[in-house]
Design an enzyme around this catalytic site. Structure first.
Site, PDB file in Angstrom:
ATOM      1  N   HIS A  62       0.830  -1.209   0.000  1.00  0.00           N
ATOM      2  CA  HIS A  62       0.000   0.000   0.000  1.00  0.00           C
ATOM      3  C   HIS A  62       0.863   1.257   0.000  1.00  0.00           C
ATOM      4  O   HIS A  62       1.006   1.936   1.020  1.00  0.00           O
ATOM      5  CB  HIS A  62      -0.939  -0.012   1.208  1.00  0.00           C
ATOM      6  CG  HIS A  62      -2.105  -0.933   1.021  1.00  0.00           C
ATOM      7  ND1 HIS A  62      -2.798  -1.483   2.060  1.00  0.00           N
ATOM      8  CD2 HIS A  62      -2.703  -1.405  -0.106  1.00  0.00           C
ATOM      9  CE1 HIS A  62      -3.770  -2.246   1.591  1.00  0.00           C
ATOM     10  NE2 HIS A  62      -3.724  -2.222   0.285  1.00  0.00           N
ATOM     11  N   CYS A 117       3.287 -12.061   2.375  1.00  0.00           N
ATOM     12  CA  CYS A 117       4.304 -12.052   3.428  1.00  0.00           C
ATOM     13  C   CYS A 117       4.253 -13.379   4.191  1.00  0.00           C
ATOM     14  O   CYS A 117       3.161 -13.847   4.567  1.00  0.00           O
ATOM     15  CB  CYS A 117       4.035 -10.899   4.391  1.00  0.00           C
ATOM     16  SG  CYS A 117       5.180 -10.925   5.794  1.00  0.00           S
ATOM     17  N   HIS A 145     -10.086  -4.979   4.625  1.00  0.00           N
ATOM     18  CA  HIS A 145      -8.645  -4.939   4.352  1.00  0.00           C
ATOM     19  C   HIS A 145      -8.269  -6.199   3.567  1.00  0.00           C
ATOM     20  O   HIS A 145      -8.747  -7.296   3.886  1.00  0.00           O
ATOM     21  CB  HIS A 145      -7.857  -4.865   5.664  1.00  0.00           C
ATOM     22  CG  HIS A 145      -6.408  -4.582   5.463  1.00  0.00           C
ATOM     23  ND1 HIS A 145      -5.510  -5.566   5.100  1.00  0.00           N
ATOM     24  CD2 HIS A 145      -5.698  -3.429   5.512  1.00  0.00           C
ATOM     25  CE1 HIS A 145      -4.309  -5.026   4.957  1.00  0.00           C
ATOM     26  NE2 HIS A 145      -4.398  -3.721   5.205  1.00  0.00           N
ATOM     27  N   GLU A 147      -5.784  -8.115   3.615  1.00  0.00           N
ATOM     28  CA  GLU A 147      -5.272  -9.231   4.423  1.00  0.00           C
ATOM     29  C   GLU A 147      -6.426 -10.011   5.062  1.00  0.00           C
ATOM     30  O   GLU A 147      -6.386 -11.244   5.162  1.00  0.00           O
ATOM     31  CB  GLU A 147      -4.324  -8.703   5.514  1.00  0.00           C
ATOM     32  CG  GLU A 147      -3.722  -9.840   6.325  1.00  0.00           C
ATOM     33  CD  GLU A 147      -2.865  -9.352   7.490  1.00  0.00           C
ATOM     34  OE1 GLU A 147      -2.231  -8.294   7.384  1.00  0.00           O
ATOM     35  OE2 GLU A 147      -2.846 -10.064   8.512  1.00  0.00           O
ATOM     36  N   THR A 186      -2.180  -8.903  11.024  1.00  0.00           N
ATOM     37  CA  THR A 186      -0.786  -8.680  11.441  1.00  0.00           C
ATOM     38  C   THR A 186      -0.456  -7.211  11.717  1.00  0.00           C
ATOM     39  O   THR A 186       0.604  -6.922  12.264  1.00  0.00           O
ATOM     40  CB  THR A 186       0.176  -9.167  10.345  1.00  0.00           C
ATOM     41  OG1 THR A 186      -0.141  -8.483   9.133  1.00  0.00           O
ATOM     42  CG2 THR A 186       0.093 -10.662  10.151  1.00  0.00           C
ATOM     43  N   SER A 244      -3.079   2.098   4.268  1.00  0.00           N
ATOM     44  CA  SER A 244      -2.086   1.250   4.939  1.00  0.00           C
ATOM     45  C   SER A 244      -2.450   1.145   6.418  1.00  0.00           C
ATOM     46  O   SER A 244      -2.377   2.132   7.160  1.00  0.00           O
ATOM     47  CB  SER A 244      -0.689   1.868   4.776  1.00  0.00           C
ATOM     48  OG  SER A 244       0.175   1.357   5.754  1.00  0.00           O
ATOM     49  N   ASN A 246      -0.995  -0.406   8.983  1.00  0.00           N
ATOM     50  CA  ASN A 246       0.043  -0.180   9.998  1.00  0.00           C
ATOM     51  C   ASN A 246       0.409   1.303  10.096  1.00  0.00           C
ATOM     52  O   ASN A 246       0.757   1.792  11.161  1.00  0.00           O
ATOM     53  CB  ASN A 246       1.249  -1.092   9.756  1.00  0.00           C
ATOM     54  CG  ASN A 246       2.157  -0.593   8.676  1.00  0.00           C
ATOM     55  OD1 ASN A 246       3.038   0.197   8.933  1.00  0.00           O
ATOM     56  ND2 ASN A 246       1.934  -1.030   7.432  1.00  0.00           N
ATOM     57  N   SER A 288       5.178   0.127   4.530  1.00  0.00           N
ATOM     58  CA  SER A 288       5.217   0.095   3.064  1.00  0.00           C
ATOM     59  C   SER A 288       5.753   1.403   2.467  1.00  0.00           C
ATOM     60  O   SER A 288       5.659   1.623   1.260  1.00  0.00           O
ATOM     61  CB  SER A 288       3.829  -0.228   2.509  1.00  0.00           C
ATOM     62  OG  SER A 288       2.837   0.466   3.214  1.00  0.00           O
TER      63      SER A 288
HETATM   64 FE1  SF4 Z   1       4.733  -8.886   6.750  1.00  0.00          FE
HETATM   65 FE2  SF4 Z   1       4.372  -7.356   8.903  1.00  0.00          FE
HETATM   66 FE3  SF4 Z   1       5.450  -6.335   6.737  1.00  0.00          FE
HETATM   67 FE4  SF4 Z   1       2.848  -6.991   6.733  1.00  0.00          FE
HETATM   68  S1  SF4 Z   1       3.827  -5.389   7.963  1.00  0.00           S
HETATM   69  S2  SF4 Z   1       4.325  -7.388   5.117  1.00  0.00           S
HETATM   70  S3  SF4 Z   1       2.937  -8.822   8.029  1.00  0.00           S
HETATM   71  S4  SF4 Z   1       6.352  -7.975   8.008  1.00  0.00           S
END
Ligand code: SF4
Length: 329
Positions: A62, A117, A145, A147, A186, A244, A246, A288
């Site tokens: 992303h 991943c 999402h 994932e 994750t 994204s 995270n 990302s």
């Molecule tokens: Fe893998 Fe974590 Fe990166 Fe997602 S954020 S691609 S789960 S290492």
């Protein structure tokens, strides 16, 4: 003025005096994780090996800058497999895909590579195992999402229930509470997820699941670095995309630690009014977001302020994931 100072030095001094001072804290770890690095590398190696075009189902990661860079090299991004013509390689994104996607690619005889991943694949295997044990799964994650869509697609329809909030964890009524499991996305908030897991474990003492949660090392480390940095900041800028997960969590963590925080894709999105009264700026980047965008941000801030920078390092990451054999053989 010092009588020995040169005109050039004098001009620099005047410029420096005109700029306000800014203390800049830079979080580490930040930016690319091993899963993102691997996914991008897979697309680049596929382009080298098979030549353009190489198709990629969904944004490989992303980040628009990354996607545009790969487009420039000959990658074509699509949302669904039926947009991929026969006879060209196709790559599945780092977020993972439902089982039906590789099955459809195989049925069409497509040359496909899975850039999921390995830490997401691990959750897929945990889901299969829980279902094999006859357990219903409570999955903590965000609706829509990729994932989450990919993980739900590892098990039969109806085998998982999505838990998005603490209220969901408080209210969910599984049919057979003694025979359930839980898993998590994750890239969630470490603190929110801990609360939800604790609530599920309190309500359903027999629930099975991972030790703690499935939040990956990169997500945890980036949040820990922001937790250490943000209490010292008036303003925190997170480089990352709005889709994204995270990156969004990093912005939230910074806010919870008392800083004003914004998520921006690039330095050009800065509103300089945000800097009014700011003496300490914190900078981080989602998993990302490439480092070049962090450096671009630091350069742009340095144009306006006399910057004194400090690294806030809470962990050193050395994780590297293996590439698919098809690209290394
Ligand atoms: Fe893998 Fe974590 Fe990166 Fe997602 S954020 S691609 S789960 S290492």
């Amino acid at each position: 003025m010092n009588a020995l100072a040169s005109p050039a030095n004098h001009a620099e001094d005047t410029l420096a005096r005109a700029k306000p001072a800014l203390h800049v804290l830079i979080a580490a770890p930040r930016g690319f994780c091993a899963g993102v690095d691997r996914a991008i590398h897979i697309v680049e190696l596929a382009l080298e090996r098979w030549g353009a075009p190489v198709y990629v189902r969904h944004e490989i990661v992303h980040n628009r800058f990354v996607v545009d860079s790969l487009k420039d090299k000959g990658a074509i991004f699509v949302e669904e497999l039926d947009e991929v013509p026969d006879g060209v390689p196709v790559i599945f994104s780092a977020h993972g895909v439902p089982k039906a996607v590789p099955a459809a690619a195989e049925a069409r005889g497509l040359n496909y590579l899975d850039a999921t991943c390995p830490l997401v694949s691990k959750v897929h295997r945990q889901a299969e195992r829980l279902v094999d044990q006859g357990r219903h799964i409570l999955f903590i994650g965000h609706q829509g999402h990729p994932e989450v869509i990919g993980t739900f697609g590892q098990v039969p329809a109806g085998a998982m229930t999505l838990i998005e909030t603490l209220e969901d964890a408080q209210r969910v009524q599984p049919e057979n509470p003694d025979n359930i499991g839980f898993l998590t996305q994750t890239t969630l908030s470490v603190d929110d997820t801990a609360d939800m897991v604790a609530e599920l474990q309190r309500r359903f003492p027999a629930i099975q699941g991972p030790r703690g949660d499935d939040i990956c090392y990169a997500t945890s480390n980036r949040q820990a670095a922001v937790k250490a940095m943000a209490p010292r900041c008036d303003l925190v800028l997170v480089i990352g995309a709005t889709n994204s997960s995270n990156s969004q969590r990093l912005r939230e963590v910074a806010e919870r630690e008392g800083a004003c925080a914004y998520l921006i894709q690039r330095a050009s999105e800065i509103d300089w009014d945000w800097f009014d009264g700011v003496t300490t700026l914190g900078i981080t980047a989602g998993a990302s977001a490439p480092e070049v965008l962090v450096q671009e941000l630091i350069a742009m801030v340095s144009d306006r302020f006399v910057v004194e920078s400090e690294n806030i390092t809470t962990a050193v990451e050395e994780v590297v994931f293996k590439l698919p054999r098809a690209l290394t053989a």
